[in-house]
Each structure stands twice: as C-alpha cells, then as structure tokens.
Motif scaffolding. Structure first.
Motif, PDB file in Angstrom:
ATOM      1  N   THR A   1       0.898  -1.185  -0.007  1.00 45.55           N
ATOM      2  CA  THR A   1      -0.275  -0.036  -0.143  1.00 45.55           C
ATOM      3  C   THR A   1       0.904   1.256   0.328  1.00 45.55           C
ATOM      4  O   THR A   1       1.262   1.327   0.407  1.00 45.55           O
ATOM      5  CB  THR A   1      -0.654   0.011   1.047  1.00 45.55           C
ATOM      6  OG1 THR A   1      -1.964   1.165   1.133  1.00 45.55           O
ATOM      7  CG2 THR A   1      -0.327  -0.185   3.061  1.00 45.55           C
TER       8      THR A   1
ATOM      9  N   HIS B   1       0.087   4.281   1.625  1.00 47.76           N
ATOM     10  CA  HIS B   1      -0.255   3.907   3.224  1.00 47.76           C
ATOM     11  C   HIS B   1       0.024   3.632   4.106  1.00 47.76           C
ATOM     12  O   HIS B   1      -0.905   3.084   4.823  1.00 47.76           O
ATOM     13  CB  HIS B   1      -1.802   4.261   3.380  1.00 47.76           C
ATOM     14  CG  HIS B   1      -2.346   5.366   2.127  1.00 47.76           C
ATOM     15  ND1 HIS B   1      -2.809   6.627   1.732  1.00 47.76           N
ATOM     16  CD2 HIS B   1      -3.369   4.903   1.003  1.00 47.76           C
ATOM     17  CE1 HIS B   1      -2.996   6.927   0.543  1.00 47.76           C
ATOM     18  NE2 HIS B   1      -3.514   6.242   0.031  1.00 47.76           N
TER      19      HIS B   1
ATOM     20  N   VAL C   1       0.506   4.693   7.298  1.00 44.68           N
ATOM     21  CA  VAL C   1      -0.992   5.072   8.537  1.00 44.68           C
ATOM     22  C   VAL C   1      -1.242   3.677   8.602  1.00 44.68           C
ATOM     23  O   VAL C   1      -1.111   3.351   9.837  1.00 44.68           O
ATOM     24  CB  VAL C   1      -2.032   5.676   6.977  1.00 44.68           C
ATOM     25  CG1 VAL C   1      -3.193   6.057   7.913  1.00 44.68           C
ATOM     26  CG2 VAL C   1      -1.986   6.787   6.935  1.00 44.68           C
TER      27      VAL C   1
END
Length: 239
Positions: A155, A157, A160
């Motif tokens: 990912t 992200h 996060v």
C-alpha cells in the motif's frame, strides 16, 4: 540472500537527514526521561518497568519500526525509483531480505540499545529489568520490521497502516481488550523478555511457546509475501 549494494542504498535512504532526525528524537526523549526520573525519584524497579514497558516498548519501539520498516522500500515504490532497482539482475527475495536485515539493524540500534541504556539509568539493571526489556525490544524489532516492510510493498499508505497498528491496536485495543493481547507483537516479545529478567519483573499475556511461534510465523509470512508482492510489481511494470 544479502546484496551489499541494496543494503547500502537502503541505509542511505533510512539515515538521510530528515528520517535520521526523526529516528533520534524518540530514543533521546527516553534517555532524558530516564535521567530526570532517576535524579528526581531515585532508583525504583516499578517506575523503571512502567517507563520501559509503557513508553519504550509500548510506543517508541513500534514507531521506530514503522519509520524503518516502511522507509526501507515504501518511498522507492511511491516515487517510482524502485523500477531501476528491479531492472537489475537481483532476485526479488534477495531485495526484500536485504532490506529486512537493514530495517532490523536500524530498529534495534535506535530502540533496543536506548532501552538498555535507559534501564541502567533508571535502576542499574536491578532484577535484570534493563536486559529483559532490551531483549524484548530487539525481538519485537524483527517482527515489526517484517510487518511494516510488508505494508510498504502492498500500500502507498504504509505509514498510516503502521501507525494504526502500533498506536491503535497495540497501545489502545491491546491494553483495553484482554483477548487482543494474544495478537500483539509487544506481548509476544515480552514473553521472551520475561525469561531474561528476574521472576515477576516482566510479565506477558501469552506463554513463551506461543510468543516464539507467533513471532517466527509473522516474520516468515510477512517476508515471504513481501517478496511475492515485489515480484508481482515487477511483472506489472513489464506488462
């Protein structure tokens, strides 16, 4: 399974000016807290265990793992520079394994060693608390590095997702929901660390065999799947 050039490039990426500054902040804060507590309150085993288990192992180690694990490959995928690395005749599992070793080395250096030093500052390693938590931090560093390196391959992200796991699942859910502790890298690592410390000095919510088994399984599975994801990324690029 280890490629020196890949390792050198990964170290350079992780220890760049901005990222290295972030890596130094948390260990420095831990040492400052340890010195302040020792000066103001003196040596106390309970206080030492609270700081090393709560702040160091509960917050500092996973956050450093996020920075090192995702930073080992995530930025290269985001900016597209990974294409140049993948164009070289280097097996994809070798790339992942090399980056994992670098990530582990950085995480251990910036977490386990400061934990050991802070433990000696807090109570002089009474009841082997400093060594026990340092062992836990080093073991956790391996699993965190593998997990967050995997996040970096699946990912954009990754940071996060890493922060959600480190701060929400382990720090919040793991402390409020007893059953969730069996799926916590922190608790698995504590199961090993408590064997080093004096009896009762460090406790874990899981038994030693389960802790070792889960750490090995997670590290192996995350490393294997990260290699497969990197290979799939290569095939997509070639197509």
């Amino acid at each position: 399974m280890f490629h020196p050039t890949v390792a050198r490039l990964t170290y350079r990426a992780l220890l760049g000016r901005r990222r290295a500054l972030i890596l130094f902040v948390l260990p420095a804060l831990l040492i400052v807290i340890a010195v302040a507590v020792r000066v103001l309150a003196g040596a106390d085993d309970t206080t030492a265990g609270g700081i090393l288990g709560g702040f160091a192992l509960g917050t500092m180690v996973p956050l450093i793992g996020v920075i090192a694990g995702t930073g080992a490959i995530g930025p290269e995928i985001d900016d597209g520079s990974v294409v140049y690395l993948l164009s070289k005749p280097v097996p994809r599992p070798t790339i992942i394994f090399t980056k994992l070793l670098v990530s582990i080395g950085v995480t251990v250096a910036f977490s386990a060693l400061p934990v050991l030093l802070a433990g000696f500052l807090l109570n002089g390693n009474s009841q082997q608390i400093a060594v026990g938590y340092a062992v836990s931090a080093a073991v956790a560093a391996v699993a965190y590095s593998a997990l967050f390196l995997l996040f970096g391959t699946i990912t954009r992200h990754a940071v996060v997702f890493g922060l959600v796991y480190a701060l929400v699942w382990e720090a919040l859910v793991g402390n409020l929901v007893p059953g969730a502790r069996t799926l916590s890298i922190q608790q698995w690592a504590l199961a090993i660390g408590q064997q080093t410390a004096a009896e009762g000095a460090i406790t874990s919510a899981v038994q030693l065999p389960l802790g070792i088994g889960m750490l090995v399984a997670l590290t192996a599975a995350a490393t294997w799947y990260a290699g497969r994801r990197l290979k799939a990324l290569t095939l997509a690029g070639e197509e």
